[in-house]
Design a protein around this motif. Structure first.
Motif, PDB file in Angstrom:
ATOM      1  N   SER A   2     -74.041 -29.816 -44.640  1.00  0.00           N
ATOM      2  CA  SER A   2     -75.389 -29.501 -44.322  1.00  0.00           C
ATOM      3  C   SER A   2     -76.345 -29.521 -45.384  1.00  0.00           C
ATOM      4  O   SER A   2     -75.986 -29.897 -46.282  1.00  0.00           O
ATOM      5  N   GLU A   3     -77.710 -29.660 -45.248  1.00  0.00           N
ATOM      6  CA  GLU A   3     -78.642 -29.919 -46.243  1.00  0.00           C
ATOM      7  C   GLU A   3     -78.478 -28.622 -47.247  1.00  0.00           C
ATOM      8  O   GLU A   3     -78.804 -27.689 -46.604  1.00  0.00           O
ATOM      9  N   CYS A   4     -79.010 -29.116 -48.461  1.00  0.00           N
ATOM     10  CA  CYS A   4     -78.974 -27.949 -49.477  1.00  0.00           C
ATOM     11  C   CYS A   4     -80.427 -27.501 -49.312  1.00  0.00           C
ATOM     12  O   CYS A   4     -81.600 -28.146 -49.213  1.00  0.00           O
ATOM     13  N   LEU A   5     -80.524 -26.096 -49.307  1.00  0.00           N
ATOM     14  CA  LEU A   5     -81.745 -25.501 -49.105  1.00  0.00           C
ATOM     15  C   LEU A   5     -82.388 -25.044 -50.226  1.00  0.00           C
ATOM     16  O   LEU A   5     -83.616 -25.219 -50.416  1.00  0.00           O
ATOM     17  N   ILE A   6     -81.472 -24.324 -51.276  1.00  0.00           N
ATOM     18  CA  ILE A   6     -81.989 -23.972 -52.391  1.00  0.00           C
ATOM     19  C   ILE A   6     -80.968 -24.596 -53.623  1.00  0.00           C
ATOM     20  O   ILE A   6     -80.101 -24.409 -53.437  1.00  0.00           O
ATOM     21  N   ILE A  54     -85.729 -14.133 -58.528  1.00  0.00           N
ATOM     22  CA  ILE A  54     -86.042 -15.610 -59.021  1.00  0.00           C
ATOM     23  C   ILE A  54     -85.895 -16.353 -57.515  1.00  0.00           C
ATOM     24  O   ILE A  54     -86.696 -17.133 -57.379  1.00  0.00           O
ATOM     25  N   LEU A  55     -84.741 -16.393 -57.113  1.00  0.00           N
ATOM     26  CA  LEU A  55     -84.496 -17.127 -55.858  1.00  0.00           C
ATOM     27  C   LEU A  55     -85.670 -16.866 -54.844  1.00  0.00           C
ATOM     28  O   LEU A  55     -85.873 -17.779 -53.957  1.00  0.00           O
ATOM     29  N   GLY A  56     -85.947 -15.571 -54.575  1.00  0.00           N
ATOM     30  CA  GLY A  56     -87.039 -15.346 -53.813  1.00  0.00           C
ATOM     31  C   GLY A  56     -88.329 -15.526 -54.213  1.00  0.00           C
ATOM     32  O   GLY A  56     -89.362 -14.650 -53.711  1.00  0.00           O
ATOM     33  N   VAL A  57     -88.498 -16.069 -55.204  1.00  0.00           N
ATOM     34  CA  VAL A  57     -89.592 -16.490 -56.030  1.00  0.00           C
ATOM     35  C   VAL A  57     -90.644 -15.166 -56.224  1.00  0.00           C
ATOM     36  O   VAL A  57     -91.941 -15.201 -56.174  1.00  0.00           O
ATOM     37  N   HIS A  65     -85.705 -24.766 -63.331  1.00  0.00           N
ATOM     38  CA  HIS A  65     -86.263 -25.125 -62.078  1.00  0.00           C
ATOM     39  C   HIS A  65     -85.499 -24.664 -60.789  1.00  0.00           C
ATOM     40  O   HIS A  65     -84.212 -24.488 -60.766  1.00  0.00           O
ATOM     41  N   ILE A  66     -86.395 -24.209 -59.730  1.00  0.00           N
ATOM     42  CA  ILE A  66     -85.747 -24.092 -58.501  1.00  0.00           C
ATOM     43  C   ILE A  66     -86.476 -24.827 -57.658  1.00  0.00           C
ATOM     44  O   ILE A  66     -87.529 -24.980 -57.543  1.00  0.00           O
ATOM     45  N   TYR A  67     -85.644 -25.436 -56.753  1.00  0.00           N
ATOM     46  CA  TYR A  67     -86.049 -26.540 -55.533  1.00  0.00           C
ATOM     47  C   TYR A  67     -85.759 -25.863 -54.335  1.00  0.00           C
ATOM     48  O   TYR A  67     -84.734 -25.474 -54.068  1.00  0.00           O
ATOM     49  N   ASP A  72     -89.976 -28.801 -56.043  1.00  0.00           N
ATOM     50  CA  ASP A  72     -89.978 -27.897 -57.139  1.00  0.00           C
ATOM     51  C   ASP A  72     -90.886 -27.003 -56.992  1.00  0.00           C
ATOM     52  O   ASP A  72     -92.124 -27.012 -57.083  1.00  0.00           O
ATOM     53  N   LEU A  73     -90.379 -25.643 -57.065  1.00  0.00           N
ATOM     54  CA  LEU A  73     -91.473 -24.487 -56.529  1.00  0.00           C
ATOM     55  C   LEU A  73     -92.238 -24.279 -57.657  1.00  0.00           C
ATOM     56  O   LEU A  73     -93.286 -23.523 -57.659  1.00  0.00           O
ATOM     57  N   SER A  74     -91.648 -24.657 -58.853  1.00  0.00           N
ATOM     58  CA  SER A  74     -92.707 -24.272 -60.189  1.00  0.00           C
ATOM     59  C   SER A  74     -93.838 -24.876 -60.323  1.00  0.00           C
ATOM     60  O   SER A  74     -94.887 -24.607 -60.965  1.00  0.00           O
ATOM     61  N   ARG A  75     -94.087 -25.853 -59.388  1.00  0.00           N
ATOM     62  CA  ARG A  75     -95.304 -26.743 -59.244  1.00  0.00           C
ATOM     63  C   ARG A  75     -96.222 -25.996 -58.161  1.00  0.00           C
ATOM     64  O   ARG A  75     -97.425 -26.585 -58.322  1.00  0.00           O
TER      65      ARG A  75
END
Ligand SMILES: Nc1ncnc2c1ncn2[C@@H]1O[C@H](COP(=O)(O)OP(=O)(O)OP(=O)(O)O)[C@@H](O)[C@H]1O
Ligand SMILES: [Mg+2]
Length: 226
Positions: A2-6, A54-57, A65-67, A72-75
């Motif tokens: 399955s696709e990578c979520l985080i 951090i995973l839950g922003v 980075h967290i994607y 990229d959530l940092s953006r």
């Protein structure tokens, strides 16, 4: 597969206390697949809640980075992150953080109202969620009028309000007796298996940890798998 979520890359987190820097997480590289059920374990103070936040922003890494699905959530700016949190994530805190002046029902309705769900619809759904955690009879109680375990179950109902893709739970059964804990955990597992919700939870309970697809252990700020 399955696709990578985080995905996290080279994630570091340190806190300043006075003039000294306390490094809590270092070089965390984590790939969490969609629909995965992941347990995080580790000694008290090792950084489990910090990682979950951090995973839950809810908190920012010091570097790295967290994607989320390759973005990229940092953006993202604060407003976009707030909408993302409200629509996509559900968070069950270690210390439930219910709003004391609102009833159980209102606490569960709140994330839906923020998303501009009409009030009657939010109320119906909130009642249904309270029923799922076996608290229909406590809908009008304020948090101060609920037991610790009941407050935790309201917090779980609230986390589910907007049908999140990803549920983050910080010791969701830590304050519950083993029977209630089992029931609450069973509910989380069902959401993962039947509704395909990705579930990441912190626990000190080895038995509950072993019900996950995968366990990661935090040791000295780093991840040890298995
Ligand atoms: N805002 C903060 N400022 C300074 N230090 C902090 C802050 N938040 C957490 N810490 C420190 O970071 C470390 C990790 O804290 P964290 O809450 O992530 O631990 P934990 O693994 O969840 O522990 P527990 O199992 O007791 O809940 C602790 O040593 C804590 O004292
Ligand atoms: Mg913690």
């Amino acid at each position: 597969m399955s696709e990578c979520l985080i995905r996290t890359r080279d994630l570091n987190k340190s806190f300043m206390s006075g003039k000294s820097e306390l490094s809590v997480l270092s070089e965390i590289n984590l790939d969490i697949q969609q629909h995965e059920m992941l347990a995080i374990i580790g000694a008290s103070g090792v950084g489990k809640s910090t990682l979950l936040h951090i995973l839950g922003v809810l908190d920012h890494p010091t570097s790295g980075h967290i994607y989320y699905k390759h973005e990229d959530l940092s953006r993202w700016d604060a407003a976009r992150l707030a909408v993302f949190r409200n629509k996509t994530l559900g968070f069950v805190f270690q210390f439930h953080h219910l709003l004391p002046e609102f009833t159980a029902l209102e606490n569960v309705m709140l994330p839906m109202l923020i998303q501009k769900t009409p009030k009657p619809a939010a109320q119906v759904r909130a009642r249904g969620l309270l029923a799922e955690v076996d608290l229909e009879q406590r809908a009008t109680h304020r948090p101060g009028e609920l037991s610790g375990g009941e407050q935790q179950r309201v917090a779980i109902a609230r986390a589910l309000a907007n049908n999140p893709q990803l549920l983050l739970a910080d010791e969701p059964t830590g304050n519950l007796d083993s029977k209630t804990g089992d029931e609450v955990f069973g509910l989380l597992q069902e959401l993962n298996q039947q509704k395909k919700m990705t579930l990441i939870y912190v626990t000190h309970n080895e038995t509950l940890a072993h019900r996950a697809d995968r366990i990661i252990r935090l040791v000295d700020g780093k991840i040890v798998e298995g």
